[in-house]
Design a protein around this motif. Sequence first.
Motif, PDB file in Angstrom:
ATOM      1  N   CYS A   1       0.944  -1.179  -0.084  1.00  0.00           N
ATOM      2  CA  CYS A   1      -0.021   0.056  -0.064  1.00  0.00           C
ATOM      3  C   CYS A   1       0.817   1.200   0.090  1.00  0.00           C
ATOM      4  O   CYS A   1       1.314   1.776   1.025  1.00  0.00           O
ATOM      5  CB  CYS A   1      -0.835   0.053   1.280  1.00  0.00           C
ATOM      6  SG  CYS A   1      -2.004   1.369   1.536  1.00  0.00           S
ATOM      7  N   ALA A   2       1.034   1.915  -0.968  1.00  0.00           N
ATOM      8  CA  ALA A   2       2.005   2.851  -1.489  1.00  0.00           C
ATOM      9  C   ALA A   2       1.809   4.111  -0.388  1.00  0.00           C
ATOM     10  O   ALA A   2       2.740   4.408   0.296  1.00  0.00           O
ATOM     11  CB  ALA A   2       2.356   3.170  -2.818  1.00  0.00           C
ATOM     12  N   PHE A   3       0.637   4.657  -0.511  1.00  0.00           N
ATOM     13  CA  PHE A   3       0.361   6.054  -0.095  1.00  0.00           C
ATOM     14  C   PHE A   3       1.614   6.858  -0.017  1.00  0.00           C
ATOM     15  O   PHE A   3       1.747   7.642   0.978  1.00  0.00           O
ATOM     16  CB  PHE A   3      -0.004   5.619   1.741  1.00  0.00           C
ATOM     17  CG  PHE A   3      -1.172   6.095   2.089  1.00  0.00           C
ATOM     18  CD1 PHE A   3      -1.303   7.436   2.020  1.00  0.00           C
ATOM     19  CD2 PHE A   3      -2.028   5.561   2.720  1.00  0.00           C
ATOM     20  CE1 PHE A   3      -2.492   8.172   2.631  1.00  0.00           C
ATOM     21  CE2 PHE A   3      -3.423   6.030   3.299  1.00  0.00           C
ATOM     22  CZ  PHE A   3      -3.557   7.492   3.179  1.00  0.00           C
ATOM     23  N   GLY A   4       1.883   7.206  -1.203  1.00  0.00           N
ATOM     24  CA  GLY A   4       3.024   8.165  -1.504  1.00  0.00           C
ATOM     25  C   GLY A   4       4.270   7.756  -1.477  1.00  0.00           C
ATOM     26  O   GLY A   4       5.219   8.407  -1.474  1.00  0.00           O
ATOM     27  N   ARG A   5       4.545   6.337  -0.745  1.00  0.00           N
ATOM     28  CA  ARG A   5       5.850   6.234  -0.575  1.00  0.00           C
ATOM     29  C   ARG A   5       6.312   4.976  -1.571  1.00  0.00           C
ATOM     30  O   ARG A   5       5.485   4.174  -2.196  1.00  0.00           O
ATOM     31  CB  ARG A   5       6.012   5.412   0.803  1.00  0.00           C
ATOM     32  CG  ARG A   5       6.094   6.308   1.986  1.00  0.00           C
ATOM     33  CD  ARG A   5       6.142   5.532   3.149  1.00  0.00           C
ATOM     34  NE  ARG A   5       6.024   6.573   4.364  1.00  0.00           N
ATOM     35  CZ  ARG A   5       5.127   7.087   5.050  1.00  0.00           C
ATOM     36  NH1 ARG A   5       3.919   6.709   4.389  1.00  0.00           N
ATOM     37  NH2 ARG A   5       5.090   7.837   5.934  1.00  0.00           N
TER      38      ARG A   5
ATOM     39  N   SER B   1      10.487  -2.124   1.747  1.00  0.00           N
ATOM     40  CA  SER B   1       9.160  -1.646   2.276  1.00  0.00           C
ATOM     41  C   SER B   1       9.569  -0.463   3.243  1.00  0.00           C
ATOM     42  O   SER B   1      10.767  -0.418   3.755  1.00  0.00           O
ATOM     43  CB  SER B   1       8.486  -2.603   3.033  1.00  0.00           C
ATOM     44  OG  SER B   1       8.998  -3.313   4.088  1.00  0.00           O
ATOM     45  N   ALA B   2       8.421   0.309   3.368  1.00  0.00           N
ATOM     46  CA  ALA B   2       8.442   1.523   4.141  1.00  0.00           C
ATOM     47  C   ALA B   2       8.400   1.081   5.785  1.00  0.00           C
ATOM     48  O   ALA B   2       7.702   0.198   6.135  1.00  0.00           O
ATOM     49  CB  ALA B   2       7.455   2.843   3.967  1.00  0.00           C
ATOM     50  N   GLY B   3       9.283   1.946   6.689  1.00  0.00           N
ATOM     51  CA  GLY B   3       9.025   1.446   8.027  1.00  0.00           C
ATOM     52  C   GLY B   3       7.503   1.678   8.533  1.00  0.00           C
ATOM     53  O   GLY B   3       7.279   1.121   9.670  1.00  0.00           O
ATOM     54  N   ILE B   4       6.734   2.436   8.166  1.00  0.00           N
ATOM     55  CA  ILE B   4       5.340   2.693   8.364  1.00  0.00           C
ATOM     56  C   ILE B   4       4.456   1.318   8.464  1.00  0.00           C
ATOM     57  O   ILE B   4       3.606   1.064   9.257  1.00  0.00           O
ATOM     58  CB  ILE B   4       4.536   3.542   7.652  1.00  0.00           C
ATOM     59  CG1 ILE B   4       3.010   3.924   8.284  1.00  0.00           C
ATOM     60  CG2 ILE B   4       4.121   2.966   6.196  1.00  0.00           C
ATOM     61  CD1 ILE B   4       2.411   5.367   7.857  1.00  0.00           C
ATOM     62  N   ASP B   5       5.067   0.268   7.757  1.00  0.00           N
ATOM     63  CA  ASP B   5       4.339  -0.968   7.533  1.00  0.00           C
ATOM     64  C   ASP B   5       4.983  -2.065   8.711  1.00  0.00           C
ATOM     65  O   ASP B   5       4.302  -3.080   8.837  1.00  0.00           O
ATOM     66  CB  ASP B   5       4.618  -1.637   6.183  1.00  0.00           C
ATOM     67  CG  ASP B   5       3.921  -0.712   5.202  1.00  0.00           C
ATOM     68  OD1 ASP B   5       2.675  -0.344   5.422  1.00  0.00           O
ATOM     69  OD2 ASP B   5       4.238  -0.824   3.946  1.00  0.00           O
ATOM     70  N   ALA B   6       5.848  -1.716   9.300  1.00  0.00           N
ATOM     71  CA  ALA B   6       6.647  -2.536  10.205  1.00  0.00           C
ATOM     72  C   ALA B   6       6.779  -3.832   9.769  1.00  0.00           C
ATOM     73  O   ALA B   6       7.697  -4.009   8.568  1.00  0.00           O
ATOM     74  CB  ALA B   6       5.729  -2.491  11.529  1.00  0.00           C
TER      75      ALA B   6
END
Length: 405
Positions: free
Chosen positions: A64-68, A83-88
């Motif tokens: 789920c990109a959400f801009g990342r 992957s981005a840190g927001i996804d843990a």
Amino acid sequence: MTNLSTRQDFLRFHNGERAPLQFAPAEYDDRLAGLRAIMDKAGIDACVLTSMHSVSYYAGFLYCAFGRPYALVVTPTEHVTISAGIDAGQPWRRTHGDNITYTDWGRDNYWKAIRSITGEGCVIGLEGDHLTLTRTDELEAALKPAKKVDVAPACMTQRMLKSPAEIALIREGARIADVGGYAIKDAIKVGTREIDVAMAGRDAMELEIAKSFPDAEYRDTWVWFQSGLNTDGAHNPVTSRKLEHGDILSLNTFPMISGYYTALERTLFVGEVDDASLKIWEANIAAHELGISLLKAGSTCAQVTAGVNAFFEERDLLQYRSFGYGHSFGVLSHYYGREAGLELREDIDTELQVGHVISMEPMLTIPHGAPGAGGYREHDILVITEDGNENITGYPYGPAFNVIR
């Protein structure tokens, strides 16, 4: 496992236990072997795949990109999602292979994580139809590739041929689309809003997906249910319009299972269908049946299209056709993915093969104010077989079943 709170550019945050993926590990290994064969033939050292459909297809993780930005990096020996840190830890739990998390602590940490696998100066495979100009410039600066090779067309060709496991999943998706169709039919009444009918279909499908796929993640299943003037486009949003007696309706159900899209689309009427509308509806059904009969191994997309075009032209209806007659199925959705090489259009010369999965969905749009005004569309999913095709859509089409009284 490394602590996310420490100020690192990237890390391996492998949190918890692996979740079961939709396909067995051997399925993903086969796909990666196909990609590595593409790489070897093109002299590619590492692929940096950035689209949702490619990451999902080769690694099982639907981001789920959400801009990342996200990626899957594949070398001859490694395959790692970025992957981005927001996804843990969720990306690691849902990845076949390794996963690296990049943090927000510094600029370009995404590219630093990728570079930790590829190094600099390699021949890099990328998806030319997905990377923006900005991201391409960033790739150049971070990886300093000796050469860039667009692998998107070859990856698309690989995805178009479905494995037995994929066909089994698509078959289940078609069944669940039918479940939504029957729920929609039951909800149709004069005075009911489009949105209420759509929710009935969506809820029925999501409940059935959860029942049939208890280990999946649930997202993105939707319905477009349109009435009257709102049927003129295939992708028109749902509204709060209330159904009226004599309305033309368009039923469109789209269950999503682990990134795999299926669809059911049908024309219906509320209460009764007038003579002018019935004539158009029956012509479109006849074109639909003709199109299904033309879908067989060895035929090209353009040849199938020409056959249906000729049918409509003989009846002076071709000018009302609004788009191509069908498309491939697999890892795709209304906001990511498209196997454009397997669409039933005049400009696509792809030859149908055993293992392709494709829709037949002729649509006629009669302008507002003309006799029979509205959009007419029937949609079935066909698996190309040795002796023709197998129709895996079960919900009936035509006035005998779909005039709702």
